[in-house]
Design an enzyme around this catalytic site. Structure first.
Site, PDB file in Angstrom:
ATOM      1  N   LEU A 209      27.699  38.891  47.804  1.00 50.91           N
ATOM      2  CA  LEU A 209      28.362  40.014  47.142  1.00 50.91           C
ATOM      3  C   LEU A 209      29.815  40.128  47.576  1.00 50.91           C
ATOM      4  O   LEU A 209      30.132  40.018  48.748  1.00 50.91           O
ATOM      5  CB  LEU A 209      27.636  41.317  47.480  1.00 50.91           C
ATOM      6  CG  LEU A 209      26.169  41.400  47.087  1.00 50.91           C
ATOM      7  CD1 LEU A 209      25.603  42.754  47.480  1.00 50.91           C
ATOM      8  CD2 LEU A 209      25.982  41.164  45.594  1.00 50.91           C
TER       9      LEU A 209
ATOM     10  N   TYR B 123      39.575  41.676  44.971  1.00 53.37           N
ATOM     11  CA  TYR B 123      40.462  40.929  44.079  1.00 53.37           C
ATOM     12  C   TYR B 123      41.788  41.668  43.865  1.00 53.37           C
ATOM     13  O   TYR B 123      42.368  41.621  42.780  1.00 53.37           O
ATOM     14  CB  TYR B 123      39.746  40.605  42.749  1.00 53.37           C
ATOM     15  CG  TYR B 123      38.413  39.940  42.979  1.00 53.37           C
ATOM     16  CD1 TYR B 123      38.357  38.636  43.451  1.00 53.37           C
ATOM     17  CD2 TYR B 123      37.211  40.625  42.811  1.00 53.37           C
ATOM     18  CE1 TYR B 123      37.142  38.017  43.728  1.00 53.37           C
ATOM     19  CE2 TYR B 123      35.992  40.031  43.081  1.00 53.37           C
ATOM     20  CZ  TYR B 123      35.963  38.728  43.540  1.00 53.37           C
ATOM     21  OH  TYR B 123      34.760  38.131  43.813  1.00 53.37           O
TER      22      TYR B 123
ATOM     23  N   CYS C 192      59.356  41.179  36.012  1.00 57.08           N
ATOM     24  CA  CYS C 192      59.937  40.775  34.739  1.00 57.08           C
ATOM     25  C   CYS C 192      58.921  40.042  33.866  1.00 57.08           C
ATOM     26  O   CYS C 192      59.081  38.862  33.554  1.00 57.08           O
ATOM     27  CB  CYS C 192      61.162  39.899  34.997  1.00 57.08           C
ATOM     28  SG  CYS C 192      62.331  40.743  36.049  1.00 57.08           S
ATOM     29  N   GLU C 193      57.865  40.736  33.506  1.00 53.91           N
ATOM     30  CA  GLU C 193      56.831  40.222  32.602  1.00 53.91           C
ATOM     31  C   GLU C 193      56.286  41.432  31.861  1.00 53.91           C
ATOM     32  O   GLU C 193      55.994  42.454  32.488  1.00 53.91           O
ATOM     33  CB  GLU C 193      55.641  39.613  33.389  1.00 53.91           C
ATOM     34  CG  GLU C 193      55.957  38.476  34.319  1.00 53.91           C
ATOM     35  CD  GLU C 193      56.128  37.145  33.608  1.00 53.91           C
ATOM     36  OE1 GLU C 193      55.681  37.009  32.455  1.00 53.91           O
ATOM     37  OE2 GLU C 193      56.735  36.249  34.220  1.00 53.91           O
TER      38      GLU C 193
ATOM     39  N   GLY D 221      28.138  39.178  41.820  1.00 55.42           N
ATOM     40  CA  GLY D 221      28.471  39.549  40.449  1.00 55.42           C
ATOM     41  C   GLY D 221      28.208  40.985  40.075  1.00 55.42           C
ATOM     42  O   GLY D 221      28.580  41.415  38.982  1.00 55.42           O
TER      43      GLY D 221
ATOM     44  N   TYR E 173      42.960  40.000  33.541  1.00 55.00           N
ATOM     45  CA  TYR E 173      41.674  40.224  32.857  1.00 55.00           C
ATOM     46  C   TYR E 173      41.682  41.470  31.982  1.00 55.00           C
ATOM     47  O   TYR E 173      40.614  41.979  31.643  1.00 55.00           O
ATOM     48  CB  TYR E 173      40.539  40.448  33.864  1.00 55.00           C
ATOM     49  CG  TYR E 173      40.432  39.551  35.057  1.00 55.00           C
ATOM     50  CD1 TYR E 173      40.243  38.176  34.910  1.00 55.00           C
ATOM     51  CD2 TYR E 173      40.443  40.084  36.346  1.00 55.00           C
ATOM     52  CE1 TYR E 173      40.087  37.367  36.024  1.00 55.00           C
ATOM     53  CE2 TYR E 173      40.283  39.276  37.462  1.00 55.00           C
ATOM     54  CZ  TYR E 173      40.113  37.926  37.286  1.00 55.00           C
ATOM     55  OH  TYR E 173      39.944  37.134  38.381  1.00 55.00           O
TER      56      TYR E 173
HETATM   57  C1  LIG Z   1      33.147  35.053  43.469  1.00 54.03           C
HETATM   58  C2  LIG Z   1      31.860  34.609  43.961  1.00 54.03           C
HETATM   59  C3  LIG Z   1      30.960  35.527  44.491  1.00 54.03           C
HETATM   60  C4  LIG Z   1      31.234  37.016  44.574  1.00 54.03           C
HETATM   61  O1  LIG Z   1      31.310  37.580  43.297  1.00 54.03           O
HETATM   62  P1  LIG Z   1      31.416  39.179  43.141  1.00 54.03           P
HETATM   63  O2  LIG Z   1      31.448  39.358  41.659  1.00 54.03           O
HETATM   64  O3  LIG Z   1      32.667  39.611  43.785  1.00 54.03           O
HETATM   65  O4  LIG Z   1      30.201  39.779  43.751  1.00 54.03           O
HETATM   66  C5  LIG Z   1      29.755  35.041  44.952  1.00 54.03           C
HETATM   67  N1  LIG Z   1      29.460  33.721  44.921  1.00 54.03           N
HETATM   68  C6  LIG Z   1      30.315  32.806  44.421  1.00 54.03           C
HETATM   69  C7  LIG Z   1      29.928  31.385  44.423  1.00 54.03           C
HETATM   70  C8  LIG Z   1      31.539  33.213  43.918  1.00 54.03           C
HETATM   71  O5  LIG Z   1      32.360  32.305  43.403  1.00 54.03           O
END
Ligand SMILES: *Cc1c(COP(=O)(O)O)cnc(C)c1O
Length: 386
Positions: free
Chosen positions: A266, A362, A333-334, A227, A308
Site C-alpha cells: 500500500l 505522489y 510557465c506551462e 491501489g 492525471y
Molecule cells: C505503485 C505501486 C504500489 C502502490 O500503489 P498505491 O496505489 O499507492 O497503493 C504497489 N505495488 C507496486 C508494484 C506499485 O508499482
C-alpha cells in the site's frame, strides 16, 4: 481544515512546503494494524508514494515492510531501518546495479516481470553465490476503473507477465538454479475506489495460485499489491480509508493454502491523507471570464493535477470571506500548471495561506526543479509550536 493554533504555527515557514500531520498517519496505521497486521497479513509500504525519512520511520515502527521500485528506494528503506527480509523489489526495468544491491542485502523478494529479467537475475545471483527469492508479477487483465495512466493490470500495459506466457516462464524454472520461486504478485492500478476490481483480482489470483501449485511449485507468498484509493473530496471526514472493508474483502475472497501468507503493498492509502501542500497567494487577477488566484506552489511541487487531471481539495486557511470562483494556478510557465479550475473558495487576497489537501502520496516524491525552483524543507506536526 486545520485548527487555529495549527494555522498560526504554519504561518512561520517559508512557502511553498509540505506539511505532514503525523497524527493522521498514526491513526491510519492503527487501522492497518487492526485490520491486517493483527490477522497475519503482511503490509509493505510502497516508498514510491512517499520516501521522507520521518514518514518512513513512523510507518516502520507500526510494523510494515517496504515495497521498492528502484535501487534508490531499496537503499532508502534500509537506511530508514527496514529489515532486508521485509523488502520487496518490483519494477519492469531493474538495472543490473539495482539487482546487485538487492542481492547484496539478500532482500525478501524480487517481483519479476519478464523472462529476460529472470535470466539476468539468475545469472547475477549465481555470481553473488546466493539464491534469490522471486515472485512472478502476473498480469491478471483486470480493469481497475481508474485513470488510464494509473491502470496497470491490463494485457496492454507494460507491467507483468501475461497469462499466455505463464507456462513458458514456469517451464524455465528448473534451469534457473539460482532462483527460488516463492510467490505470485499482482498490482492492478492506483486510486481504485470501487471494490469490484479487487474482487475480480481475488478470483484471478485464486485460479492462478491453484494452477501453479498444481504444477508442483510451492508458493508461500500471495502478494496482491496496492491501489486502494483515498477520498480527495473530503479529506477531513475520510482521513483514514475504510481498511476494514478493504482487508475484509481479501480475507473473505482470497483462498490461501496452509503454507501461504497474504501480502499487500500500500502506498497512497497509507500516506495520502497526512500531507498537504501549503502555499501562499501571490497575486489575484480578474480575467475576462475568470478570476485567477496565483499561488507560490506549482506543478513542480505537486504534479498530479497536470499529469492525471487530479483534483485536490483546496482549503483557504486565512480567509473567512464569502465564496468566489477561481482558477487556482501556479507560477510555472506551462498552462497545465493549474491546481483547480472554477473552484469555489472563500475570497482570497495576496498573502493568504492555502492548503492543497491529500498531498502526502505522489506529492513530494514527484517534486522537480523545473524552472530552477528551490525546495523548501517539509514541516511535521510533531515539531509545530502550538
Ligand atoms: C505503485 C505501486 C504500489 C502502490 O500503489 P498505491 O496505489 O499507492 O497503493 C504497489 N505495488 C507496486 C508494484 C506499485 O508499482
Amino acid at each position: 481544515m486545520y485548527p487555529n493554533n495549527v494555522i498560526s504555527a504554519l504561518q512561520e515557514f517559508k512557502t511553498p512546503y509540505f506539511f505532514y500531520d503525523l497524527d493522521v498517519l498514526r491513526n491510519t496505521l492503527e487501522q492497518v494494524k487492526k485490520h491486517a497486521i493483527s490477522k497475519g497479513f503482511h503490509v509493505h509500504f510502497a516508498l514510491k508514494a512517499n520516501n521522507q525519512t520521518r514518514i518512513l520511520k513512523v510507518i516502520k515502527e507500526a510494523g510494515l515492510g517496504a515495497d521498492c521500485v528502484s535501487g534508490g528506494e531499496v537503499q532508502r528503506a534500509i537506511d530508514s531501518g527496514f529489515s532486508p527480509d521485509e523488502i520487496a523489489f518490483a519494477g519492469v526495468g531493474k538495472s543490473d546495479e539495482e539487482i546487485e544491491l538487492g542481492l547484496k542485502h539478500d532482500i525478501f523478494c524480487f517481483n519479476c516481470e519478464s523472462t529476460q529479467e529472470l535470466d539476468v537475475l539468475n545469472e547475477l545471483a549465481g555470481q553473488h553465490g546466493n539464491k534469490a527469492r522471486v515472485a512472478l508479477r502476473l498480469n491478471p487483465n483486470v480493469e481497475a476503473d481508474t485513470h488510464k495512466y494509473i491502470t496497470t493490470g491490463l494485457n496492454e500495459n507494460k507491467f507483468g507477465i501475461n497469462e499466455s506466457d505463464l507456462d513458458t516462464v514456469l517451464d524455465k524454472f528448473p534451469d534457473l538454479e539460482n532462483l527460488e520461486l516463492i510467490g505470485i504478485h499482482f498490482h492492478i492500478g492506483s486510486q481504485i475506489e470501487k471494490f469490484t476490481p479487487f474482487e475480480e483480482l481475488c478470483s484471478k489470483a485464486n485460479a492462478l495460485n491453484s494452477y501453479i501449485e498444481d504444477k508442483g511449485f510451492k508458493l508461500t507468498v500471495i502478494n496482491v499489491g496496492g491501489g486502494f484509493g483515498i477520498n480527495y473530496d473530503h479529506p477531513n471526514d475520510h482521513s483514514v480509508p475504510d481498511f476494514e472493508r478493504f482487508f475484509g474483502l481479501f480475507e473473505e475472497n482470497i483462498k490461501l493454502k496452509n503454507h501461504q501468507s497474504l501480502h499487500f503493498e500500500l502506498g497512497r492509502s497509507v500516506a495520502g491523507q497526512c500531507g498537504s501542500l501549503i502555499t501562499r497567494v501571490l497575486y489575484t487577477k480578474e480575467g475576462k471570464a475568470k478570476n485567477f488566484a496565483i499561488v507560490d506552489a506549482g506543478m513542480t511541487e505537486l504534479i498530479r493535477p497536470a499529469l492525471y487531471q487530479a483534483k485536490h481539495r483546496i482549503d483557504v486557511l486565512t480567509s473567512d470571506k464569502g465564496e468566489k470562483t477561481y482558477d487556482v494556478v501556479g507560477p510555472i510557465c506551462e498552462s497545465s500548471d493549474t491546481f483547480r479550475k472554477d473552484v469555489s473558495i472563500p475570497e482570497v487576497q495576496r498573502g493568504d495561506l492555502i492548503a492543497i489537501r491529500s498531498a502526502g502520496a505522489y506529492g513530494e516524491v514527484m517534486r522537480s526543479a523545473y524552472n530552477l525552483r528551490e525546495a523548501n524543507p517539509s514541516v511535521y506536526s510533531d515539531d509545530l509550536n502550538t
